[in-house]
Design an enzyme around this catalytic site. Sequence first.
Site, PDB file in Angstrom:
ATOM      1  N   TRP A  94      -0.864  -2.446   4.260  1.00  0.00           N
ATOM      2  CA  TRP A  94       0.251  -1.623   3.781  1.00  0.00           C
ATOM      3  C   TRP A  94       1.543  -2.366   4.136  1.00  0.00           C
ATOM      4  O   TRP A  94       1.845  -2.504   5.313  1.00  0.00           O
ATOM      5  CB  TRP A  94       0.249  -0.247   4.442  1.00  0.00           C
ATOM      6  CG  TRP A  94       1.427   0.555   3.962  1.00  0.00           C
ATOM      7  CD1 TRP A  94       2.649   0.698   4.584  1.00  0.00           C
ATOM      8  CD2 TRP A  94       1.519   1.291   2.748  1.00  0.00           C
ATOM      9  NE1 TRP A  94       3.476   1.465   3.835  1.00  0.00           N
ATOM     10  CE2 TRP A  94       2.810   1.845   2.694  1.00  0.00           C
ATOM     11  CE3 TRP A  94       0.643   1.514   1.685  1.00  0.00           C
ATOM     12  CZ2 TRP A  94       3.249   2.624   1.633  1.00  0.00           C
ATOM     13  CZ3 TRP A  94       1.064   2.289   0.636  1.00  0.00           C
ATOM     14  CH2 TRP A  94       2.360   2.835   0.620  1.00  0.00           C
TER      15      TRP A  94
ATOM     16  N   GLN B 159       6.230  -2.137 -28.431  1.00  0.00           N
ATOM     17  CA  GLN B 159       5.165  -3.125 -28.561  1.00  0.00           C
ATOM     18  C   GLN B 159       4.403  -3.244 -27.254  1.00  0.00           C
ATOM     19  O   GLN B 159       4.841  -3.904 -26.316  1.00  0.00           O
ATOM     20  CB  GLN B 159       5.784  -4.477 -28.948  1.00  0.00           C
ATOM     21  CG  GLN B 159       4.861  -5.385 -29.741  1.00  0.00           C
ATOM     22  CD  GLN B 159       5.608  -6.617 -30.234  1.00  0.00           C
ATOM     23  OE1 GLN B 159       6.134  -7.370 -29.428  1.00  0.00           O
ATOM     24  NE2 GLN B 159       5.665  -6.806 -31.535  1.00  0.00           N
TER      25      GLN B 159
ATOM     26  N   GLY C 226      -1.272  10.573  -3.703  1.00  0.00           N
ATOM     27  CA  GLY C 226      -0.919  11.267  -2.468  1.00  0.00           C
ATOM     28  C   GLY C 226       0.137  10.529  -1.682  1.00  0.00           C
ATOM     29  O   GLY C 226       1.255  10.344  -2.127  1.00  0.00           O
ATOM     30  N   GLY C 227      -0.224  10.105  -0.461  1.00  0.00           N
ATOM     31  CA  GLY C 227       0.734   9.476   0.439  1.00  0.00           C
ATOM     32  C   GLY C 227       1.379  10.487   1.361  1.00  0.00           C
ATOM     33  O   GLY C 227       1.174  11.708   1.252  1.00  0.00           O
ATOM     34  N   TRP C 228       2.171  10.000   2.288  1.00  0.00           N
ATOM     35  CA  TRP C 228       2.785  10.858   3.315  1.00  0.00           C
ATOM     36  C   TRP C 228       3.584  11.996   2.702  1.00  0.00           C
ATOM     37  O   TRP C 228       3.446  13.151   3.095  1.00  0.00           O
ATOM     38  CB  TRP C 228       3.656  10.002   4.218  1.00  0.00           C
ATOM     39  CG  TRP C 228       4.393  10.759   5.279  1.00  0.00           C
ATOM     40  CD1 TRP C 228       5.715  11.049   5.313  1.00  0.00           C
ATOM     41  CD2 TRP C 228       3.834  11.338   6.463  1.00  0.00           C
ATOM     42  NE1 TRP C 228       6.031  11.763   6.442  1.00  0.00           N
ATOM     43  CE2 TRP C 228       4.891  11.950   7.178  1.00  0.00           C
ATOM     44  CE3 TRP C 228       2.536  11.390   6.996  1.00  0.00           C
ATOM     45  CZ2 TRP C 228       4.703  12.616   8.386  1.00  0.00           C
ATOM     46  CZ3 TRP C 228       2.348  12.046   8.217  1.00  0.00           C
ATOM     47  CH2 TRP C 228       3.424  12.652   8.882  1.00  0.00           C
ATOM     48  N   THR C 229       4.416  11.699   1.709  1.00  0.00           N
ATOM     49  CA  THR C 229       5.245  12.747   1.110  1.00  0.00           C
ATOM     50  C   THR C 229       4.590  13.402  -0.095  1.00  0.00           C
ATOM     51  O   THR C 229       5.148  14.350  -0.651  1.00  0.00           O
ATOM     52  CB  THR C 229       6.612  12.181   0.672  1.00  0.00           C
ATOM     53  OG1 THR C 229       6.412  11.172  -0.318  1.00  0.00           O
ATOM     54  CG2 THR C 229       7.358  11.590   1.863  1.00  0.00           C
TER      55      THR C 229
ATOM     56  N   TYR D 158      -2.183   1.656  12.237  1.00  0.00           N
ATOM     57  CA  TYR D 158      -0.810   1.216  12.502  1.00  0.00           C
ATOM     58  C   TYR D 158       0.028   2.467  12.713  1.00  0.00           C
ATOM     59  O   TYR D 158      -0.469   3.603  12.574  1.00  0.00           O
ATOM     60  CB  TYR D 158      -0.264   0.356  11.357  1.00  0.00           C
ATOM     61  CG  TYR D 158      -0.651   0.838   9.974  1.00  0.00           C
ATOM     62  CD1 TYR D 158      -0.047   1.948   9.403  1.00  0.00           C
ATOM     63  CD2 TYR D 158      -1.636   0.189   9.234  1.00  0.00           C
ATOM     64  CE1 TYR D 158      -0.402   2.397   8.141  1.00  0.00           C
ATOM     65  CE2 TYR D 158      -2.002   0.639   7.975  1.00  0.00           C
ATOM     66  CZ  TYR D 158      -1.377   1.744   7.435  1.00  0.00           C
ATOM     67  OH  TYR D 158      -1.746   2.198   6.190  1.00  0.00           O
ATOM     68  N   ASP D 159       1.281   2.275  13.103  1.00  0.00           N
ATOM     69  CA  ASP D 159       2.173   3.413  13.397  1.00  0.00           C
ATOM     70  C   ASP D 159       1.649   4.282  14.542  1.00  0.00           C
ATOM     71  O   ASP D 159       1.903   5.484  14.576  1.00  0.00           O
ATOM     72  CB  ASP D 159       2.405   4.283  12.157  1.00  0.00           C
ATOM     73  CG  ASP D 159       3.335   3.624  11.160  1.00  0.00           C
ATOM     74  OD1 ASP D 159       4.009   2.640  11.529  1.00  0.00           O
ATOM     75  OD2 ASP D 159       3.387   4.074  10.004  1.00  0.00           O
TER      76      ASP D 159
ATOM     77  N   GLU E 115      -2.848  13.006   3.551  1.00  0.00           N
ATOM     78  CA  GLU E 115      -2.368  12.963   4.937  1.00  0.00           C
ATOM     79  C   GLU E 115      -1.875  14.351   5.363  1.00  0.00           C
ATOM     80  O   GLU E 115      -0.709  14.654   5.185  1.00  0.00           O
ATOM     81  CB  GLU E 115      -1.264  11.914   5.048  1.00  0.00           C
ATOM     82  CG  GLU E 115      -1.722  10.522   4.623  1.00  0.00           C
ATOM     83  CD  GLU E 115      -0.686   9.428   4.821  1.00  0.00           C
ATOM     84  OE1 GLU E 115       0.210   9.592   5.674  1.00  0.00           O
ATOM     85  OE2 GLU E 115      -0.769   8.417   4.133  1.00  0.00           O
TER      86      GLU E 115
END
Length: 398
Positions: free
Chosen positions: A375, A103, A129-132, A237-238, A172
């Site tokens: 993030w 449902q 996507g993303g880092w990995t 960041y990072d 990335e």
Amino acid sequence: MRVVPVLAAMALLAGCSAPADPPRPAPSAAGPMPRVVAYFTNWGNDQVRDVETSGAAGRLTDLVYAFGKVTDGTCATGDTWADQGRPIAARNSVDGVADVAGQGLRGNFGQLRKLKARHPGLRVLWSFGGWTGSRGFTEAAQDPGAFARSCARLLRDPRWAGLFDGIDVDWEYPNACGLTCDESGPQALAGIVAALRHELGPDAVVTAAVPADLGKLRATDYAAVARHADWLSAMTYDFFGTGGGTGPTAPHSALRAYPGIPRPAATTDAAVRGLLGLGVPPEKVLLGVGFYGRGWSGVTSAAPGGQATGPARGRYEEGLEDYDVLRRTCPPTGTVGGTAYAFCGDRWWSYDTPETIRTKMAYAVSTHLGGAFAWELSGDTPDAQLVTAMATGLAAPS
């Protein structure tokens, strides 16, 4: 955005009522309403309902759902069970109604549909996507049109048609190195974004997450990308992490350089100026804020620049912890470069607080940026203190 191990979920009582929508930032005389954007991940125990009960949904202009996959040069679902298969119990449901087998749409997609029904002004994007998960973009860049058509088919799937207002590309990194290296050329990302714009149409939201490292920025024609995108999300960041373990300690997301910073260009301001210098209009740049801290252990100096014996313990990853945990276990003891740091015992952490986020939002307003993004939401407090600081900060006059 890095795909990191599970971050903490906000534990909220099932009976909490949803707060009324507070006003979102208003348009200024100089331009449109600033974007208040945050990512929501499809891993871990955090619930879409938390976005509602915390009040974040009423503050955000856009919610970005991470991540879909890029497989064989095409868009694909990232986690079918979490996205659309997992039955949501009544206590975790946006409207308090449990999913029933056979449902309607289940999983996070079903909850996002309920969230949008309660907040008609909230736009939802699907990030890929993303880092990995960026390896597949290299193949996608070889035939951007085919990639865009596959993404359009996925977004328009009859099971969730109308849920997503657009797409976010988190590569990335194009023509540079992340987890893997790419040599597709400086126009590769622009080709993908242009194809998505053509396929999805002028009313769809098309965005891209972009690096904050100046070398990686120069590897791609981001001005060309911006011509077809609604905005570029600068991952400011990072800048410093705890991978080496021994320091020197440094805040991972300083707004500006400070005396003794290991790399003077590793700041939000330098990244923003880098993008503007490449020809990206300021209104198409969003400033990035991390809802987490990075830290070291074995530290004897309270000030930045001290030595360490290793990364601090985190619940899911060494050297990383949510703001909601750090504000209670290791509260700030100082600020540097427009961000906060904390020295407690032998641990040293850096992270943004509501106060430093408001400072960053004032910078975004004074620089005429298009807004800010976070993030990611699971690091915020149960009452969305960080999202609130973003929204109120962007609404303040310059």
